[in-house]
Design an enzyme around this catalytic site. Sequence first.
Site, PDB file in Angstrom:
ATOM      1  N   GLU A 135       0.873  -1.165   0.000  1.00 18.01           N
ATOM      2  CA  GLU A 135       0.000   0.000   0.000  1.00 18.01           C
ATOM      3  C   GLU A 135       0.904   1.207   0.000  1.00 18.01           C
ATOM      4  O   GLU A 135       1.339   1.679   1.047  1.00 18.01           O
ATOM      5  CB  GLU A 135      -0.948  -0.021   1.208  1.00 18.01           C
ATOM      6  CG  GLU A 135      -2.126   0.922   1.037  1.00 18.01           C
ATOM      7  CD  GLU A 135      -1.771   2.375   1.363  1.00 18.01           C
ATOM      8  OE1 GLU A 135      -2.077   2.822   2.492  1.00 18.01           O
ATOM      9  OE2 GLU A 135      -1.171   3.070   0.507  1.00 18.01           O
ATOM     10  N   GLU A 144       5.017  11.279  -1.800  1.00 16.44           N
ATOM     11  CA  GLU A 144       5.860  10.377  -1.003  1.00 16.44           C
ATOM     12  C   GLU A 144       6.821   9.575  -1.893  1.00 16.44           C
ATOM     13  O   GLU A 144       7.824   9.067  -1.393  1.00 16.44           O
ATOM     14  CB  GLU A 144       5.053   9.403  -0.123  1.00 16.44           C
ATOM     15  CG  GLU A 144       4.208  10.093   0.928  1.00 16.44           C
ATOM     16  CD  GLU A 144       3.397   9.108   1.753  1.00 16.44           C
ATOM     17  OE1 GLU A 144       3.936   8.035   2.096  1.00 16.44           O
ATOM     18  OE2 GLU A 144       2.222   9.403   2.050  1.00 16.44           O
TER      19      GLU A 144
END
Lengths: 375, 375
Positions: A135, A144
């Site tokens: 995930e 990110e």
Amino acid sequence: MGTKENGCAGSTQASTQVDKGVDFANYFCTYGYLYHQKEMLSDRVRMDAYFHAVSRNKHHFRGKAVLDVGTGSGILAIWCAQAGARKVYAVEATKMADHARDLARENGVEDIVEVIEGSVEDVTLPEKVDVIISEWMGYFLLRESMFDSVICARDRWLKPDGVMYPSHARMWLAPIRSGITDQKMEDLNCAMNDWHSFVDETEVHYGVNMSVLTKAYREEHEKYYLKTSLWCNLDPNQIIGTPALIKDIDCLQATVDEIRTITAQLMLPIHADRSRISAYAGWFDVQFKGCGQNPAKDEVELTTAPDADGGTHWGQQVFLVNPPIRVNEGDKVLVSFKMSRAKQYHRLMDIELISELELSSGKRLPPITTRVSIE
Amino acid sequence: MGTKENGCAGSTQASTQVDKGVDFANYFCTYGYLYHQKEMLSDRVRMDAYFHAVSRNKHHFRGKAVLDVGTGSGILAIWCAQAGARKVYAVEATKMADHARDLARENGVEDIVEVIEGSVEDVTLPEKVDVIISEWMGYFLLRESMFDSVICARDRWLKPDGVMYPSHARMWLAPIRSGITDQKMEDLNCAMNDWHSFVDETEVHYGVNMSVLTKAYREEHEKYYLKTSLWCNLDPNQIIGTPALIKDIDCLQATVDEIRTITAQLMLPIHADRSRISAYAGWFDVQFKGCGQNPAKDEVELTTAPDADGGTHWGQQVFLVNPPIRVNEGDKVLVSFKMSRAKQYHRLMDIELISELELSSGKRLPPITTRVSIE
């Protein structure tokens, strides 16, 4: 400047891969908190999607070897074990790995789930795997830049006929109406009014004229109020035009180069009359379809599109259009979209949107450029 | 683990002096924002103290060389120039140095104020100075450990008969009453109730039992709610006993060793009847007294004690006592105070308070230990 990770090409081009200590201080450390893990574990849409994807496609896991990239609490690894996996290598960069180990043990799968603390770029596994599950999605999918790590893991550890969970990912953009742009413009005005009073008072009381800093103060606050993307959980009725597909990613084939800079030419038909584009909303979805030779039996999709039922912890990312663009039903907005990694830090994003409104009459208005950062 | 700064002994003992990049990401970077500088510049108590200290003691500055450690916007440097300094070396670690340079120029003191971007540990000045001025105080005085840098600058650059601005600093502790402890205990209970529901639901919906994480989750949240000091601007009527002096620092003599760990045995007489010590409040004051051979003509004090008029941006630091200690007028609390630098990061603090209540009857109750962190 960045440390080259073992086995993966450093991505030091236009964006800085920072020192590992700085990366930990800026990024990884949040994931060491149970508070943060629980927030993600409490996202029922997220949990349902992964749980169903795994539990309804046991054929992908039964007797197989699995790699969970960024296992966190270990939840995905445990589900894979419960679905029949022979072995799950659960890699986690933070001390959350200790909790994942405890969780695997208490749930009776410690013989299957091997938790390894470290970066997936650095670890060595005893074998290649049949499935990589992760995930990895951040706000608007790529914030990110964790997908870089998944790609690296795939290139190092996935068998040629292996399967990615999720298998595909898509990024979407839509024009929205919202009061938030006006609100942020008002906040900026208030901040500048307050600044001007401050400048006057500082001169009166302390004999120092700060007006030379006004331009920089304004720029800093414009950036903060207007040029930083916002997290929102939008209502679907805020969407005033047809969402456009920015990018379609095949997780089995994608390269870091391909996602370093995302560009797209989009056409967004407007369906609300006498309205305004106050902002663009960006979101993503992912699919669990398996792969060509080894498809899912039950395809699952996880979407973060605006949802009347409340959405996910990802929300959507909102990019303010200042000032808002007046539109009518039948108009079209042609958007030239470009997203690249922030120069100073590869995990943050800079976005440029050039909007050209094409009225229903056919007339085209001059382009409007919007620059925002995902911080 | 830390890099030894040029000319100053590394303080790597029990606390980590982190890598410079990490230190910038965790600490220095905030000071590069005008928003943050303005917050400090808008603190009238702070501004008045420094402005009066300098402008009412021009004899310390007239024709002299001055070093401003951590000049930020440059305000102190400019005041020193306006007070008649011959030269002011204004050292600033962040890009705020560029703004300080503009400010000095626009205020007509660019021939006097030389802004130098860098760490004061690393810079080289062309001469020693008569005065070191700095606004280095963090929450509860020593948070941020910026005084280390001032001490380093003093040892490298202050002439033997030089003067420190401020010259002295004191740390204080007092027992207070507050509803906040009960509130935080309630917040913790709610968080744990929510956790237990989450554990039940996760087992029901997802077949994974998370109860093994309960202890760690509780510890994380106890730390967050009860064992992290709070910023407050207290009302003086919340103080229920006589404040005690923890530490008195002579800025001309102090060493880093002396401030690395602060210990004190304190006696706090209680003056409120039928009350509770819900917390201890910590604050500081500094004085501008000059030095023995070269005293101030007009001594100024800057205090951050609880103030009905609103206080300063430092507020006070509040250390919760859980559960609160019942006290009556005439009781005394004997407090064994110890503050040391956090193991992981020298700019944060760990505090241990051992409280022994001595009733007015003379009876002593068993000691209660409170541990908090200043984050």
